[in-house]
Design a protein around this motif. Structure first.
Motif, PDB file in Angstrom:
ATOM      1  N   PHE A   1      -7.162  -2.857  11.418  1.00 48.11           N
ATOM      2  CA  PHE A   1      -7.752  -1.990  12.431  1.00 48.11           C
ATOM      3  C   PHE A   1      -7.616  -0.529  12.017  1.00 48.11           C
ATOM      4  CE2 PHE A   1      -6.677  -5.840  14.831  1.00 48.11           C
ATOM      5  CZ  PHE A   1      -7.905  -6.103  15.437  1.00 48.11           C
ATOM      6  N   GLY A   2      -8.605   0.268  12.406  1.00 46.13           N
ATOM      7  CA  GLY A   2      -8.655   1.658  11.986  1.00 46.13           C
ATOM      8  C   GLY A   2      -7.436   2.465  12.387  1.00 46.13           C
ATOM      9  N   ILE A   3      -6.930   2.255  13.618  1.00 47.78           N
ATOM     10  CA  ILE A   3      -5.781   3.035  14.079  1.00 47.78           C
ATOM     11  C   ILE A   3      -4.565   2.780  13.203  1.00 47.78           C
ATOM     12  CG2 ILE A   3      -5.138   1.280  15.781  1.00 47.78           C
ATOM     13  CD1 ILE A   3      -4.718   5.132  16.029  1.00 47.78           C
ATOM     14  N   ASN A   4      -4.409   1.533  12.759  1.00 49.80           N
ATOM     15  CA  ASN A   4      -3.268   1.210  11.889  1.00 49.80           C
ATOM     16  C   ASN A   4      -3.398   1.903  10.530  1.00 49.80           C
ATOM     17  OD1 ASN A   4      -2.295  -0.457  13.912  1.00 49.80           O
ATOM     18  ND2 ASN A   4      -3.230  -2.304  13.046  1.00 49.80           N
ATOM     19  N   ILE A   5      -4.618   1.969  10.031  1.00 50.51           N
ATOM     20  CA  ILE A   5      -4.848   2.625   8.732  1.00 50.51           C
ATOM     21  C   ILE A   5      -4.582   4.121   8.839  1.00 50.51           C
ATOM     22  CG2 ILE A   5      -6.614   3.175   7.016  1.00 50.51           C
ATOM     23  CD1 ILE A   5      -7.880   0.426   7.694  1.00 50.51           C
ATOM     24  N   ILE A   6      -5.076   4.747   9.897  1.00 49.98           N
ATOM     25  CA  ILE A   6      -4.855   6.182  10.078  1.00 49.98           C
ATOM     26  C   ILE A   6      -3.370   6.486  10.252  1.00 49.98           C
ATOM     27  CG2 ILE A   6      -5.231   8.121  11.650  1.00 49.98           C
ATOM     28  CD1 ILE A   6      -7.577   7.561   9.788  1.00 49.98           C
ATOM     29  N   ASN A   7      -2.677   5.646  11.020  1.00 48.40           N
ATOM     30  CA  ASN A   7      -1.231   5.851  11.184  1.00 48.40           C
ATOM     31  C   ASN A   7      -0.500   5.746   9.854  1.00 48.40           C
ATOM     32  OD1 ASN A   7      -1.142   6.384  13.940  1.00 48.40           O
ATOM     33  ND2 ASN A   7      -0.934   4.226  14.496  1.00 48.40           N
ATOM     34  N   LYS A   8      -0.959   4.854   8.999  1.00 49.56           N
ATOM     35  CA  LYS A   8      -0.315   4.719   7.694  1.00 49.56           C
ATOM     36  C   LYS A   8      -0.590   5.938   6.816  1.00 49.56           C
ATOM     37  CE  LYS A   8       0.722   1.284   4.196  1.00 49.56           C
ATOM     38  NZ  LYS A   8       0.590  -0.130   3.813  1.00 49.56           N
ATOM     39  N   ILE A   9      -1.828   6.403   6.828  1.00 49.62           N
ATOM     40  CA  ILE A   9      -2.167   7.590   6.031  1.00 49.62           C
ATOM     41  C   ILE A   9      -1.334   8.788   6.495  1.00 49.62           C
ATOM     42  CG2 ILE A   9      -3.994   9.267   5.539  1.00 49.62           C
ATOM     43  CD1 ILE A   9      -5.965   6.854   5.633  1.00 49.62           C
ATOM     44  N   ARG A  10      -1.242   8.977   7.803  1.00 49.31           N
ATOM     45  CA  ARG A  10      -0.468  10.106   8.337  1.00 49.31           C
ATOM     46  C   ARG A  10       1.033   9.872   8.201  1.00 49.31           C
ATOM     47  NH1 ARG A  10      -4.457  11.027  13.600  1.00 49.31           N
ATOM     48  NH2 ARG A  10      -6.160  11.959  12.380  1.00 49.31           N
ATOM     49  N   GLY A  11       1.431   8.611   8.262  1.00 50.89           N
ATOM     50  CA  GLY A  11       2.848   8.292   8.117  1.00 50.89           C
ATOM     51  C   GLY A  11       3.361   8.430   6.702  1.00 50.89           C
ATOM     52  N   LEU A  12       2.471   8.447   5.732  1.00 51.76           N
ATOM     53  CA  LEU A  12       2.864   8.620   4.330  1.00 51.76           C
ATOM     54  C   LEU A  12       2.528  10.013   3.805  1.00 51.76           C
ATOM     55  CD1 LEU A  12       1.847   5.124   2.901  1.00 51.76           C
ATOM     56  CD2 LEU A  12       4.148   5.950   3.396  1.00 51.76           C
ATOM     57  N   TYR A  13       2.096  10.905   4.707  1.00 50.50           N
ATOM     58  CA  TYR A  13       1.792  12.283   4.306  1.00 50.50           C
ATOM     59  C   TYR A  13       2.978  13.194   4.664  1.00 50.50           C
ATOM     60  CZ  TYR A  13      -0.520  16.735   3.734  1.00 50.50           C
ATOM     61  OH  TYR A  13      -0.854  17.993   3.304  1.00 50.50           O
ATOM     62  N   SER A  14       3.455  14.059   3.803  1.00 50.13           N
ATOM     63  CA  SER A  14       2.853  14.433   2.534  1.00 50.13           C
ATOM     64  C   SER A  14       3.534  13.767   1.343  1.00 50.13           C
ATOM     65  CB  SER A  14       2.917  15.951   2.378  1.00 50.13           C
ATOM     66  OG  SER A  14       4.268  16.387   2.415  1.00 50.13           O
ATOM     67  N   TRP A  15       4.360  12.798   1.595  1.00 50.05           N
ATOM     68  CA  TRP A  15       4.945  12.033   0.505  1.00 50.05           C
ATOM     69  C   TRP A  15       5.271  10.637   1.010  1.00 50.05           C
ATOM     70  CZ3 TRP A  15       7.447  15.067   3.836  1.00 50.05           C
ATOM     71  CH2 TRP A  15       8.649  14.621   4.374  1.00 50.05           C
ATOM     72  N   PRO A  16       5.138   9.589   0.270  1.00 50.95           N
ATOM     73  CA  PRO A  16       4.634   9.546  -1.108  1.00 50.95           C
ATOM     74  C   PRO A  16       3.111   9.473  -1.194  1.00 50.95           C
ATOM     75  CG  PRO A  16       5.326   7.368  -0.420  1.00 50.95           C
ATOM     76  CD  PRO A  16       5.643   8.276   0.728  1.00 50.95           C
ATOM     77  N   LEU A  17       2.419   9.454  -0.063  1.00 49.14           N
ATOM     78  CA  LEU A  17       0.962   9.372   0.107  1.00 49.14           C
ATOM     79  C   LEU A  17       0.456   7.930   0.027  1.00 49.14           C
ATOM     80  CD1 LEU A  17      -0.294  12.457  -1.973  1.00 49.14           C
ATOM     81  CD2 LEU A  17      -0.033  12.295   0.517  1.00 49.14           C
ATOM     82  N   ALA A  18      -0.439   7.608   0.943  1.00 54.78           N
ATOM     83  CA  ALA A  18      -1.110   6.307   0.921  1.00 54.78           C
ATOM     84  C   ALA A  18      -2.072   6.258  -0.255  1.00 54.78           C
ATOM     85  CB  ALA A  18      -1.866   6.098   2.229  1.00 54.78           C
ATOM     86  N   ASN A  19      -2.344   5.042  -0.742  1.00 57.15           N
ATOM     87  CA  ASN A  19      -3.262   4.941  -1.876  1.00 57.15           C
ATOM     88  C   ASN A  19      -4.211   3.760  -1.735  1.00 57.15           C
ATOM     89  OD1 ASN A  19      -2.247   2.502  -3.280  1.00 57.15           O
ATOM     90  ND2 ASN A  19      -0.405   3.713  -3.617  1.00 57.15           N
ATOM     91  N   MET A  20      -5.228   3.776  -2.578  1.00 58.85           N
ATOM     92  CA  MET A  20      -6.197   2.681  -2.687  1.00 58.85           C
ATOM     93  C   MET A  20      -6.707   2.679  -4.117  1.00 58.85           C
ATOM     94  SD  MET A  20      -9.526   4.395  -0.895  1.00 58.85           S
ATOM     95  CE  MET A  20     -10.198   5.932  -1.535  1.00 58.85           C
ATOM     96  N   LYS A  21      -7.413   1.609  -4.488  1.00 55.23           N
ATOM     97  CA  LYS A  21      -8.022   1.535  -5.815  1.00 55.23           C
ATOM     98  C   LYS A  21      -9.513   1.238  -5.687  1.00 55.23           C
ATOM     99  CE  LYS A  21      -4.065   0.295  -8.719  1.00 55.23           C
ATOM    100  NZ  LYS A  21      -3.517  -0.678  -9.687  1.00 55.23           N
ATOM    101  N   ILE A  22     -10.297   1.986  -6.439  1.00 59.11           N
ATOM    102  CA  ILE A  22     -11.729   1.720  -6.562  1.00 59.11           C
ATOM    103  C   ILE A  22     -12.048   1.669  -8.046  1.00 59.11           C
ATOM    104  CG2 ILE A  22     -14.061   2.549  -6.062  1.00 59.11           C
ATOM    105  CD1 ILE A  22     -12.934   4.015  -3.646  1.00 59.11           C
ATOM    106  N   ASP A  23     -12.679   0.580  -8.481  1.00 55.37           N
ATOM    107  CA  ASP A  23     -12.939   0.371  -9.919  1.00 55.37           C
ATOM    108  C   ASP A  23     -11.645   0.504 -10.731  1.00 55.37           C
ATOM    109  OD1 ASP A  23     -15.617  -0.053  -9.429  1.00 55.37           O
ATOM    110  OD2 ASP A  23     -16.178   2.037  -9.800  1.00 55.37           O
TER     111      ASP A  23
END
Length: 328
Positions: free
Chosen positions: A233-255
């Motif tokens: 769910f979007g709210i969980n993703i946003i919470n993770k992005i904000r919860g990992l800012y400014s360290w160690p930062l959330a990540n993803m992989k494309i190609d």
């Protein structure tokens, strides 16, 4: 001839503070406000204990820990053992009345915990018994909690299980990140500590046993905790992005290229192709999730500096970028 008389007034508070020998143990920025508040309030800090200095940045410059720098700026002796469990005689030699720890970063040996007559107390960034461990601020935001706080507690041989002396809570705002909460809780902890210390020194403070049935743990963030699962769910993703800012930062992989995500917004809408790049705008690109789209506005490609999406998109083929799957 008139006699002149000079009177020196010493408040009971100042006398109490000057009579108490303190060893302070801490390492990162979070502990700096706590240490500085003790210094500003004229407490007698005999020794500051901090983790060993580390090499920082691409040039690997050996840099003082933030707490060490505060101590040096105030002419306080600093002790930096590699392993406190094997090297703590210097602390014993001080014979402190109280040891105060705040984000020190190593497990304190039991002999030190039992050394001071007023105890060994810790400034912990959660409302214990919730979020015992080393990353309570991160997990409170990642898990979408609505409140957090600071607890002053007695230390014992186990991790954050000692009796509670005092605590103070604050609300977690939707816009908060771990970085913003870090700053708020650091100031809150410094004030709560100096408000609580007089009762500890006078031995009139509360001592509340923790409710083990309510205990939870906030272990240090692992590498696998950093990756975003867009099948969520979007709210969980946003919470993770904000919860990992400014360290160690959330990540993803494309190609198969890793991207750190610094900032994003969520818009709820119907989607069909989950975990894919579905939109590219002037200032963002959107990745579909379970109940909408995550619009990423700031990103850090692997091996490069952080950048806004406008600059990022200038270096890629936008048409080919659409429909790229994420984390495959």
């Amino acid at each position: 001839m008139k006699k002149s008389f000079f009177f020196v007034t010493i408040s009971m508070g100042d006398k109490m503070q000057n009579d108490i020998k303190i060893v302070f143990m801490g390492t990162p920025d979070f502990a700096c406000n706590v240490l500085q508040k003790l210094i500003d309030d004229k407490y007698d800090i005999k020794l500051v204990v901090s983790q060993p200095d580390k090499c920082i940045g691409r040039k690997h410059i050996l840099t003082n820990t933030p707490v060490k720098q505060i101590a040096l700026d105030n002419n306080i002796e600093v002790f930096q053992p590699e392993k406190i469990k094997d090297d703590y005689q210097k602390i014993i030699d001080v014979n402190p009345d109280i040891i105060i720890t705040c984000a020190y970063g190593q497990i304190i040996p039991e002999e030190l915990i039992n050394l001071p007559r007023l105890g060994c107390i810790n400034v912990h960034a959660s409302l214990l018994p919730k979020y015992r461990g080393g990353a309570p601020i991160h997990w409170a935001k990642i898990n979408g909690d609505k409140k957090t706080g600071v607890t002053i507690m007695y230390m014992d041989k186990n991790m954050d299980t000692g009796d509670i002396i005092s605590s103070k809570e604050i609300s977690i705002l939707d816009c908060d990140t771990t970085e913003s909460l870090f700053e708020k809780l650091s100031f809150l902890g410094s004030k709560l500590l100096v408000d609580t210390l007089p009762s500890i020194i006078n031995e009139t403070n509360d001592r509340i046993k923790q409710d083990e049935s309510m205990a939870s743990y906030a272990y240090n963030i692992k590498r696998e905790d950093e990756q975003i699962n867009f099948d969520d769910f979007g709210i969980n993703i946003i919470n993770k992005i904000r919860g990992l800012y400014s360290w160690p930062l959330a990540n993803m992989k494309i190609d198969n290229i890793e991207y750190k995500i610094l900032n994003a917004e969520f818009v709820e809408k119907k989607v069909s192709n989950i975990s894919a790049v579905v939109e590219v705008t002037k200032n963002s690109f959107g990745i579909s999730c379970k109940d909408g789209i995550i619009y990423i506005t700031n990103i850090k490609p692997f091996g490069k500096k952080a950048m806004n999406i406008k600059d990022f998109l200038n270096g890629i083929n936008k048409d080919e970028f659409i429909n790229r799957k994420v984390n495959e």
